[in-house]
Scaffold this active site. Structure first.
Site, PDB file in Angstrom:
ATOM      1  CG  ASP A  56     -15.840 -13.506   2.564  1.00 50.15           C
ATOM      2  OD1 ASP A  56     -15.728 -12.272   2.375  1.00 50.15           O
ATOM      3  OD2 ASP A  56     -15.629 -14.348   1.674  1.00 50.15           O
ATOM      4  CB  SER A 119      -8.927   5.753  -0.517  1.00 49.17           C
ATOM      5  OG  SER A 119      -7.616   5.977  -0.991  1.00 49.17           O
ATOM      6  CE1 TYR A 150      -8.295   0.328  -1.495  1.00 49.12           C
ATOM      7  CE2 TYR A 150      -7.402   2.517  -1.877  1.00 49.12           C
ATOM      8  CZ  TYR A 150      -7.896   1.556  -1.005  1.00 49.12           C
ATOM      9  OH  TYR A 150      -7.981   1.834   0.340  1.00 49.12           O
ATOM     10  CB  ALA A 194       5.422   5.521   2.223  1.00 45.89           C
ATOM     11  CD  GLN A 221       8.127   8.653  -4.959  1.00 44.88           C
ATOM     12  OE1 GLN A 221       9.070   9.211  -5.495  1.00 44.88           O
ATOM     13  NE2 GLN A 221       8.116   7.335  -4.721  1.00 44.88           N
TER      14      GLN A 221
END
Length: 329
Positions: A56, A119, A150, A194, A221
């Site tokens: 972890d 990202s 995020y 997606a 979109q």
């Protein structure tokens, strides 16, 4: 970089991490340490000749164990998926512990180079309101107003990497991933991107005979989608290169979600009735990668055509859903 130096891949049980480990193996690296929180039986790709550790990495002692003796550390231990990140903002923010503790452990261990997977969610939302979007340049991350949860975690972790480089001399490299897809990855459960979600839905409609598909949002979109092989190539290129600032890593082939469905339907040989769920998470209205910087620095950009990458992805997901191919070893 020599092949017998220890390379650590954090998040190796995930989609991109597993493909990165495979790429390093195929390039002849003999000392690879793969680390993930999940049991090894749940990793997308695992290899008998790779040191595999279940840790972890939100915990500093675990990061010290992971980074011990390493030459290069790749941190891919925190990836999203719209269905997950919009509904789990606190969990996304807690991932800041992974990068912070990995940086601390890497500095202590004398790691030569540290890669952080950021990202496109770091980009300001007001630059992504139009489906006919202007491609996002690296400078568009500031003034900062990233995606809640995020995106803020990613942007903060980018800054942490910068300051560890400037203050402590740890060479850090950062790629801002734009929607990565391909085989041997998540295709259900909320963390999938997606392309995988649409492949799964089309296959399910075809198998069930219902011949309808639910699309999140209105389908207008827009996004760009980067095939996994290009992502791994770019990740290694950025890590090994001399450019130290955050850099876009994504395709510049912009499509709408409706166009994405069109392509997958064509691959599957079906035409489905579309139901639009306007209450579902859909993210920003438009996002594309401006690849000017990566072209200038590396004379390269992701180039796999979406149709080609989707055909491979569809075939793998179909095999998983029908049981015609075994799960990844």
């Amino acid at each position: 970089m020599t092949e017998n130096r220890l390379i650590v891949v954090a998040g190796a049980g995930g989609f991109i991490g597993g493909h990165l480990v495979r790429s390093l193996r195929e390039s002849g690296f003999s000392r690879i340490r793969a680390v993930d929180k999940k049991p090894i039986t749940e990793w997308f790709l695992a290899f008998d000749d790779v040191e595999s550790m279940v840790l972890d990495l939100q915990e500093l002692p675990a990061c010290r164990e992971a980074a011990a003796g390493a030459d290069v550390v790749y941190n891919l231990a925190d990836m999203g998926g719209m269905g997950f990140i919009e509904l789990n903002k606190a969990l996304c923010m807690l991932s800041v512990l992974i990068n912070t503790h990995l940086l601390m452990a890497s500095r202590e261990a004398g790691v030569r180079r540290f890669f952080y997977a950021s990202s496109a969610c770091v980009y300001a939302a007001d630059k992504q309101t139009d489906p006919n979007v202007t491609a996002l340049r690296e400078a568009d991350a500031y003034p900062a107003m990233p995606e809640d949860g995020y995106g803020w975690e990613k942007l903060f972790s980018e800054r942490m990497c910068r300051h560890f480089r400037e203050d402590f001399g740890l060479e850090t490299r950062i790629a801002r991933y734009h929607n990565v897809y391909g085989p041997n990855g998540t295709y259900e459960g909320g963390r999938e991107k997606a392309p995988a979600a649409i492949c799964r839905k089309v296959i399910d409609a075809k198998m069930s005979g219902r011949h309808e598909i639910e699309i999140w949002g209105d389908g207008h979109q827009t996004r760009s989608f980067q095939y996994i092989d290009d992502c791994v190539t770019g990740t290694r290129m950025i890590t090994d290169g001399d450019f130290a600032e955050p850099m876009n890593l994504g395709s510049s082939e912009l499509v709408s979600i409706n166009q994405l469905v069109d392509i997958v339907e064509e691959i599957a040989g079906v035409k489905l009735e579309r139901r639009y769920n306007l209450a579902a998470p859909k993210g920003v209205n438009g996002r594309n990668s401006d690849n000017t910087l990566i072209q200038e620095v590396f004379r390269w950009e992701p180039s796999t055509r979406l149709r080609d990458g989707l055909a491979k992805t569809y075939a793998w997901i179909e095999g998983q859903m029908t049981g015609e191919v075994p799960p990844p070893a």
